[in-house]
Design an enzyme around this catalytic site. Structure first.
Site, PDB file in Angstrom:
ATOM      1  N   ASP A   1       0.634  -1.403   0.548  1.00 50.31           N
ATOM      2  CA  ASP A   1      -0.046  -0.528   0.595  1.00 50.31           C
ATOM      3  C   ASP A   1       0.625   1.738  -0.196  1.00 50.31           C
ATOM      4  O   ASP A   1       1.291   1.765   1.145  1.00 50.31           O
ATOM      5  CB  ASP A   1      -0.335   0.388   1.204  1.00 50.31           C
ATOM      6  CG  ASP A   1      -1.856   1.143   1.267  1.00 50.31           C
ATOM      7  OD1 ASP A   1      -2.665   1.263   2.387  1.00 50.31           O
ATOM      8  OD2 ASP A   1      -1.591   1.470   0.771  1.00 50.31           O
TER       9      ASP A   1
ATOM     10  N   ASP B   1      -2.143   5.959  -5.526  1.00 56.50           N
ATOM     11  CA  ASP B   1      -2.169   4.638  -4.124  1.00 56.50           C
ATOM     12  C   ASP B   1      -2.335   3.072  -5.239  1.00 56.50           C
ATOM     13  O   ASP B   1      -3.546   2.655  -4.720  1.00 56.50           O
ATOM     14  CB  ASP B   1      -3.295   5.398  -3.674  1.00 56.50           C
ATOM     15  CG  ASP B   1      -3.973   4.316  -2.417  1.00 56.50           C
ATOM     16  OD1 ASP B   1      -4.500   4.575  -1.171  1.00 56.50           O
ATOM     17  OD2 ASP B   1      -2.606   3.870  -2.121  1.00 56.50           O
TER      18      ASP B   1
HETATM   19  O1  LIG Z   1      -5.754   4.119   2.719  1.00 50.91           O
HETATM   20  C1  LIG Z   1      -5.379   4.439   2.257  1.00 50.91           C
HETATM   21  N1  LIG Z   1      -5.257   4.406   0.519  1.00 50.91           N
HETATM   22  N2  LIG Z   1      -4.715   2.681   1.334  1.00 50.91           N
HETATM   23  C2  LIG Z   1      -5.505   2.003   1.995  1.00 50.91           C
HETATM   24  N3  LIG Z   1      -6.796   1.255   1.906  1.00 50.91           N
HETATM   25  C3  LIG Z   1      -7.646   0.731   2.406  1.00 50.91           C
HETATM   26  C4  LIG Z   1      -6.810   0.247   2.629  1.00 50.91           C
HETATM   27  C5  LIG Z   1      -5.491   0.238   2.021  1.00 50.91           C
HETATM   28  C6  LIG Z   1      -5.623   6.155   2.022  1.00 50.91           C
HETATM   29  C7  LIG Z   1      -4.475   6.791   1.404  1.00 50.91           C
HETATM   30  C8  LIG Z   1      -4.908   8.654   1.463  1.00 50.91           C
HETATM   31  C9  LIG Z   1      -5.758   8.450   0.786  1.00 50.91           C
HETATM   32 BR1  LIG Z   1      -6.301  11.111   0.390  1.00 50.91          BR
HETATM   33  C10 LIG Z   1      -7.211   7.929   0.215  1.00 50.91           C
HETATM   34  C11 LIG Z   1      -7.206   6.990   1.189  1.00 50.91           C
END
Ligand SMILES: O=C(NNC1=NCCC1)c1ccc(Br)cc1
Length: 329
Positions: free
Chosen positions: A35, A219
């Site tokens: 991630d 992401d």
């Molecule tokens: O949590 C974030 N990315 N990773 C993951 N999502 C679900 C499990 C892992 C995320 C990071 C930044 C922003 Br702005 C929005 C979302």
């Protein structure tokens, strides 16, 4: 030195990508979600409540001769999709794609939210964001990649995510043969812990690029491509049956529709996502209504170039030069 690990889509919707990671001595191999949108390596473990851990592969520090408790350290994290987890911390050897970090902080979950309990395909996450985003207290820990960077041939990694086929995360080198086009680079902003960047515009169905800055993050942990409403509307105006479905909380359309492609400019290159990559899957098993891979970012406040966008490119996460590289695949 370098590392190279295969990664596989978790299901028919490419919801997440699973990579095998070896932890401890003897090796305990866990399926983890890499991630770039977070900075903690955490796992289901012998400390996770049995009811929550049921069906998951777990890490047992007590069975690893190289595990050491990081006394007094705890962690707690909440993700963009409202999922969460928390626990305590060990250090142990962590090997990814043949490259080992001897003393990696391995965050052991004593609590996990229902989204993680239900997702028995993964046993935790490997955060590949910037160290500033690490959630260990009182002393934040480094990510696996940050620990590895100084020993890698080059302080960078690449993501080659694919639709319904095996892709790869490569560490310390760029395999340019994975891409069709030239790699275009643009500055990366790690100040929030994410891989932030600015795209230079977008176009629908191969039309001319509309020049407008789109600031967002790359992401790998987010499934969808989340962009501002004006862009989402411009795209779905070309899809006759498209409509916003309150229960699904997103735009849905008739699965039989022929979706237009979507392109964005970055680093002087144009990345084009083919229409079929934007048609995720039926909203339910057997339904003829499909959920769009492009959705609105308006309730998040940040644009997210998630797996739907990353799948169209070879992406270079270049820590050494604080930049992101994008090449059409
Ligand atoms: O949590 C974030 N990315 N990773 C993951 N999502 C679900 C499990 C892992 C995320 C990071 C930044 C922003 Br702005 C929005 C979302």
């Amino acid at each position: 030195q370098t590392g190279s690990a295969n990664t596989n889509p978790s299901d028919s919707a490419d919801d997440e990508y699973i990579t095998s990671v070896s932890i401890g001595t003897p090796a305990q191999v866990l399926p983890l979600d890499f991630d770039t949108g977070s900075s903690d390596l955490w796992v289901f473990s012998s400390e996770t409540p049995k009811s929550s851990a049921s069906g998951h592969v777990t890490y047992s520090p007590s069975k690893s001769s190289t595990a050491k408790k990081l006394s007094g350290s705890t962690w707690s994290i909440k993700y963009g999709d409202k999922s969460s987890s928390s626990g305590d911390v060990y250090t142990d050897v962590v090997t990814i794609g043949g490259f080992s970090v001897k003393t990696q902080a391995v965050e052991s979950a004593t609590k996990v939210s229902t989204q993680f309990v239900q997702d028995t395909l993964i046993s935790g996450l490997v955060g590949l964001g910037f160290d500033i985003g690490n959630q260990v207290s009182p002393r934040p820990q480094k990510t696996w990649f940050s620990n590895a960077a100084s020993s890698l041939a080059e302080p960078l990694f690449t993501a080659d995510l694919r639709h319904q086929e095996t892709g790869s995360y490569n560490f310390g080198f760029i395999d340019t043969s994975l891409a069709k086009g030239t790699i275009g680079y643009t500055p990366a902003d790690g100040s929030e812990g994410y891989w932030g960047f600015t795209a230079t515009g977008y176009s629908v169905g191969g039309a001319k690029l509309n020049r407008n800055s789109i600031t967002g993050i790359a992401d790998t942990g987010t499934t969808l491509l989340l962009l501002p409403d004006n862009i989402v509307d411009a795209y779905y105006n070309n899809v006759e049956s498209a409509e916003y479905d309150d229960s699904q909380e997103g735009v849905v359309f008739d699965c039989s529709e022929d979706l237009p492609s979507f392109s964005f400019g970055v680093g002087g290159q144009t990345i084009t996502i083919s229409g079929d990559l934007l048609n995720l899957t039926p909203i339910e098993e057997g339904s003829s209504t499909c959920f769009g891979g492009l959705q609105s970012s308006s309730d998040i406040g940040t644009n997210i170039f998630g797996d739907v966008a990353l799948k169209a490119a070879l992406v270079v996460f270049d820590l050494g030069n604080e930049r992101l590289g994008w090449a059409q695949k």
